[in-house]
Design a protein around this motif. Structure first.
Motif, PDB file in Angstrom:
ATOM      1  N   PHE A   1       0.823  -1.201   0.000  1.00  0.00           N
ATOM      2  CA  PHE A   1       0.000   0.000   0.000  1.00  0.00           C
ATOM      3  C   PHE A   1       0.862   1.258   0.000  1.00  0.00           C
ATOM      4  CE2 PHE A   1      -2.055   3.402   2.432  1.00  0.00           C
ATOM      5  CZ  PHE A   1      -3.217   3.575   1.717  1.00  0.00           C
ATOM      6  N   LEU A   2       1.969   1.229   0.757  1.00  0.00           N
ATOM      7  CA  LEU A   2       2.852   2.395   0.828  1.00  0.00           C
ATOM      8  C   LEU A   2       3.492   2.693  -0.524  1.00  0.00           C
ATOM      9  CD1 LEU A   2       4.546   1.734   4.285  1.00  0.00           C
ATOM     10  CD2 LEU A   2       2.797   3.431   3.745  1.00  0.00           C
ATOM     11  N   LYS A   3       3.750   1.643  -1.303  1.00  0.00           N
ATOM     12  CA  LYS A   3       4.337   1.833  -2.626  1.00  0.00           C
ATOM     13  C   LYS A   3       3.293   2.304  -3.630  1.00  0.00           C
ATOM     14  CE  LYS A   3       7.870  -1.721  -1.932  1.00  0.00           C
ATOM     15  NZ  LYS A   3       8.377  -3.057  -2.380  1.00  0.00           N
ATOM     16  N   ASN A   4       2.081   1.763  -3.521  1.00  0.00           N
ATOM     17  CA  ASN A   4       1.005   2.135  -4.435  1.00  0.00           C
ATOM     18  C   ASN A   4      -0.327   1.902  -3.725  1.00  0.00           C
ATOM     19  OD1 ASN A   4      -0.866   2.577  -6.418  1.00  0.00           O
ATOM     20  ND2 ASN A   4      -0.055   1.035  -7.844  1.00  0.00           N
ATOM     21  N   PRO A   5      -1.006   2.977  -3.303  1.00  0.00           N
ATOM     22  CA  PRO A   5      -2.248   2.844  -2.535  1.00  0.00           C
ATOM     23  C   PRO A   5      -3.333   2.021  -3.219  1.00  0.00           C
ATOM     24  CG  PRO A   5      -1.449   5.091  -2.425  1.00  0.00           C
ATOM     25  CD  PRO A   5      -0.600   4.387  -3.435  1.00  0.00           C
ATOM     26  N   ARG A   6      -3.261   1.869  -4.535  1.00  0.00           N
ATOM     27  CA  ARG A   6      -4.301   1.119  -5.233  1.00  0.00           C
ATOM     28  C   ARG A   6      -3.892  -0.318  -5.546  1.00  0.00           C
ATOM     29  NH1 ARG A   6      -8.524   4.092  -6.260  1.00  0.00           N
ATOM     30  NH2 ARG A   6      -8.337   6.365  -6.207  1.00  0.00           N
ATOM     31  N   THR A   7      -2.799  -0.755  -4.943  1.00  0.00           N
ATOM     32  CA  THR A   7      -2.376  -2.136  -5.124  1.00  0.00           C
ATOM     33  C   THR A   7      -3.291  -3.066  -4.346  1.00  0.00           C
ATOM     34  OG1 THR A   7      -0.075  -1.463  -5.373  1.00  0.00           O
ATOM     35  CG2 THR A   7      -0.485  -3.769  -4.807  1.00  0.00           C
ATOM     36  N   PRO A   8      -3.813  -4.124  -4.975  1.00  0.00           N
ATOM     37  CA  PRO A   8      -4.640  -5.079  -4.223  1.00  0.00           C
ATOM     38  C   PRO A   8      -3.830  -5.671  -3.069  1.00  0.00           C
ATOM     39  CG  PRO A   8      -4.816  -5.476  -6.575  1.00  0.00           C
ATOM     40  CD  PRO A   8      -3.692  -4.494  -6.400  1.00  0.00           C
ATOM     41  N   GLY A   9      -4.484  -5.888  -1.959  1.00  0.00           N
ATOM     42  CA  GLY A   9      -3.784  -6.435  -0.802  1.00  0.00           C
ATOM     43  C   GLY A   9      -4.761  -7.036   0.177  1.00  0.00           C
ATOM     44  N   ASP A  10      -4.251  -7.374   1.353  1.00  0.00           N
ATOM     45  CA  ASP A  10      -5.085  -7.953   2.391  1.00  0.00           C
ATOM     46  C   ASP A  10      -6.057  -6.897   2.903  1.00  0.00           C
ATOM     47  OD1 ASP A  10      -5.102 -10.467   4.432  1.00  0.00           O
ATOM     48  OD2 ASP A  10      -5.573  -8.591   5.467  1.00  0.00           O
ATOM     49  N   ALA A  11      -7.335  -7.208   2.838  1.00  0.00           N
ATOM     50  CA  ALA A  11      -8.352  -6.221   3.189  1.00  0.00           C
ATOM     51  C   ALA A  11      -8.296  -5.817   4.655  1.00  0.00           C
ATOM     52  CB  ALA A  11      -9.744  -6.775   2.864  1.00  0.00           C
ATOM     53  N   GLU A  12      -7.746  -6.690   5.526  1.00  0.00           N
ATOM     54  CA  GLU A  12      -7.730  -6.385   6.948  1.00  0.00           C
ATOM     55  C   GLU A  12      -6.776  -5.246   7.281  1.00  0.00           C
ATOM     56  OE1 GLU A  12     -10.022  -7.618   8.591  1.00  0.00           O
ATOM     57  OE2 GLU A  12     -10.593  -9.139   7.133  1.00  0.00           O
ATOM     58  N   SER A  13      -5.886  -4.897   6.358  1.00  0.00           N
ATOM     59  CA  SER A  13      -4.957  -3.793   6.615  1.00  0.00           C
ATOM     60  C   SER A  13      -5.531  -2.461   6.135  1.00  0.00           C
ATOM     61  CB  SER A  13      -3.625  -4.048   5.911  1.00  0.00           C
ATOM     62  OG  SER A  13      -3.793  -4.000   4.504  1.00  0.00           O
ATOM     63  N   ARG A  14      -6.709  -2.489   5.545  1.00  0.00           N
ATOM     64  CA  ARG A  14      -7.272  -1.280   4.930  1.00  0.00           C
ATOM     65  C   ARG A  14      -8.526  -0.807   5.667  1.00  0.00           C
ATOM     66  NH1 ARG A  14      -5.501  -1.268  -0.486  1.00  0.00           N
ATOM     67  NH2 ARG A  14      -3.581  -2.470  -0.591  1.00  0.00           N
ATOM     68  N   ASN A  15      -8.333   0.047   6.627  1.00  0.00           N
ATOM     69  CA  ASN A  15      -9.482   0.719   7.243  1.00  0.00           C
ATOM     70  C   ASN A  15     -10.552  -0.280   7.682  1.00  0.00           C
ATOM     71  OD1 ASN A  15     -11.043   2.869   8.057  1.00  0.00           O
ATOM     72  ND2 ASN A  15     -10.847   3.987   6.144  1.00  0.00           N
ATOM     73  N   ASN A  16     -10.140  -1.348   8.358  1.00  0.00           N
ATOM     74  CA  ASN A  16     -11.113  -2.420   8.601  1.00  0.00           C
ATOM     75  C   ASN A  16     -12.186  -2.050   9.612  1.00  0.00           C
ATOM     76  OD1 ASN A  16     -10.191  -3.243  11.289  1.00  0.00           O
ATOM     77  ND2 ASN A  16      -8.413  -4.122  10.263  1.00  0.00           N
ATOM     78  N   GLN A  17     -11.963  -1.018  10.435  1.00  0.00           N
ATOM     79  CA  GLN A  17     -13.037  -0.595  11.332  1.00  0.00           C
ATOM     80  C   GLN A  17     -14.183   0.040  10.551  1.00  0.00           C
ATOM     81  OE1 GLN A  17     -11.909   0.866  15.495  1.00  0.00           O
ATOM     82  NE2 GLN A  17     -10.014   1.235  14.353  1.00  0.00           N
ATOM     83  N   LEU A  18     -13.845   0.876   9.568  1.00  0.00           N
ATOM     84  CA  LEU A  18     -14.898   1.517   8.782  1.00  0.00           C
ATOM     85  C   LEU A  18     -15.645   0.510   7.923  1.00  0.00           C
ATOM     86  CD1 LEU A  18     -16.256   4.190   8.182  1.00  0.00           C
ATOM     87  CD2 LEU A  18     -14.593   4.575   6.368  1.00  0.00           C
ATOM     88  N   ARG A  19     -14.944  -0.518   7.458  1.00  0.00           N
ATOM     89  CA  ARG A  19     -15.609  -1.524   6.627  1.00  0.00           C
ATOM     90  C   ARG A  19     -16.635  -2.335   7.414  1.00  0.00           C
ATOM     91  NH1 ARG A  19     -13.351  -5.427   4.864  1.00  0.00           N
ATOM     92  NH2 ARG A  19     -11.380  -5.433   6.008  1.00  0.00           N
TER      93      ARG A  19
END
Length: 259
Positions: free
Chosen positions: A167-185
Motif C-alpha cells: 500500500f505504501l508503494k502504491n495505494p491502489r495495489t490489491p492487498g489484504d483487506a484487513e490492513s485497509r481501514n477495517n473498522q470503517l468496513r
C-alpha cells in the motif's frame, strides 16, 4: 460516653447537610448534547442495536448488553447457524437464519429488542426486525492498536504487513483487506470504497448522524458512563469483566502507527 454520642450525632448532621445529593441524569435524544433531566423523565431503554466491531473491546461491551437483556427477559437477534455466540457473520440478515423472539414463532410479525453482535450494518434491514426506535451504539479503537490486535489475534500478521508495504508503494495495489481501514468496513463500506477519500469522509459524516453513541476503547470507562446515561441505566448495569484480552502485545512503533 455522652459527649462521644453528641459528637457522633453532630458529625452525621453536618454530613447530611453539606454532602451534595447525587443528581440523576439522562441523555436527551432530541439533542446531540448530554443534558440533565429529572429522574421522572428518564425511562430505561429496552430496544437497542450494538454494532460489534472486531478487536475494539467489543466483547466486553457485548456481555454487558447480553446480561441486561437476559435479566429483563428481552428478545435477541441471534443466528441459528452460529451456536457458539449467535453472531451473524458474512451473511445477510434475514428471518430464516435467526431465532424467533420470545413468545414468537419463526417468520412471525414479532419484533426484537436487542441486536448485539457482528452483523453487516444495513440500517433499514436491521430496523425491520427491531421494536420501534432502537438506540444505535458501537465502539471504535485507535487504528494502529486495532490493526496490531486484529492481525495477531487472528494470526495473519504476515499478510497484513505485506499488504501495508504494498500500500505504501502504491495505494491502489490489491492487498489484504484487513490492513485497509477495517473498522470503517464493519459499517458496510466495501474494500474498494476505502480507496476513495470522498466516500470515506461522507460515510463517516453519515454514521455520525445515524449513531446515538460511539464508545472509544481508550476511554472505555468514561464511555460506559455516557452509555449508562443514554440508556437510563444504573451503575450495576455497566459493571464488567474484560473479555478476550491477550496477555502479551506487540510493541507499536511510531513508524507502524504513522504508516
Amino acid at each position: 460516653i455522652l459527649m462521644s454520642l453528641l459528637l457522633i450525632a453532630t458529625i452525621f448532621t453536618w454530613y447530611s447537610l453539606f454532602t451534595p445529593k447525587p443528581l440523576p441524569v439522562n441523555v436527551s435524544r432530541d439533542s446531540r448534547w448530554f443534558t440533565t433531566q429529572p429522574a421522572s423523565t428518564c425511562q430505561r431503554a429496552e430496544n437497542m442495536v450494538f454494532i460489534k466491531t472486531h478487536k475494539t473491546g467489543s466483547t466486553s461491551l457485548h456481555c454487558i448488553f447480553c446480561r441486561y437483556g437476559y435479566a429483563n427477559k428481552l428478545s435477541f437477534v441471534f443466528s441459528t447457524r452460529n451456536t457458539i455466540n449467535g453472531h451473524i457473520r458474512k451473511e445477510n440478515l434475514n428471518q430464516s437464519i435467526i431465532l424467533p423472539p420470545i413468545g414468537g414463532i419463526v417468520n412471525s410479525s414479532s419484533k426484537y429488542n436487542i441486536l448485539t453482535g457482528h452483523v453487516s450494518y444495513k440500517r433499514e434491514t436491521i430496523n425491520s426486525f427491531m421494536e420501534a426506535n432502537p438506540i444505535y451504539v458501537t465502539i471504535l479503537r485507535e487504528p494502529a492498536a486495532q490493526v496490531e490486535s486484529h492481525m495477531n489475534f487472528f494470526r495473519h500478521r504476515k499478510q497484513v504487513m505485506a499488504s501495508m508495504q504494498a500500500f505504501l508503494k502504491n495505494p491502489r495495489t490489491p492487498g489484504d483487506a484487513e490492513s485497509r481501514n477495517n473498522q470503517l468496513r464493519e459499517f458496510g463500506l466495501s474494500f474498494e470504497s476505502t480507496l476513495n477519500e470522498t466516500t470515506v469522509n461522507e460515510t463517516i459524516m453519515r454514521l455520525d448522524q445515524e449513531f446515538d453513541l460511539v464508545l472509544i476503547l481508550e476511554y472505555f470507562d468514561e464511555s460506559l458512563i455516557l452509555l449508562k446515561n443514554l440508556l437510563c441505566w444504573g451503575f450495576e448495569n455497566i459493571q464488567y469483566l474484560a473479555q478476550n484480552q491477550r496477555t502479551t502485545r506487540e510493541t507499536i512503533t511510531d513508524t507502524f502507527r504513522h504508516n
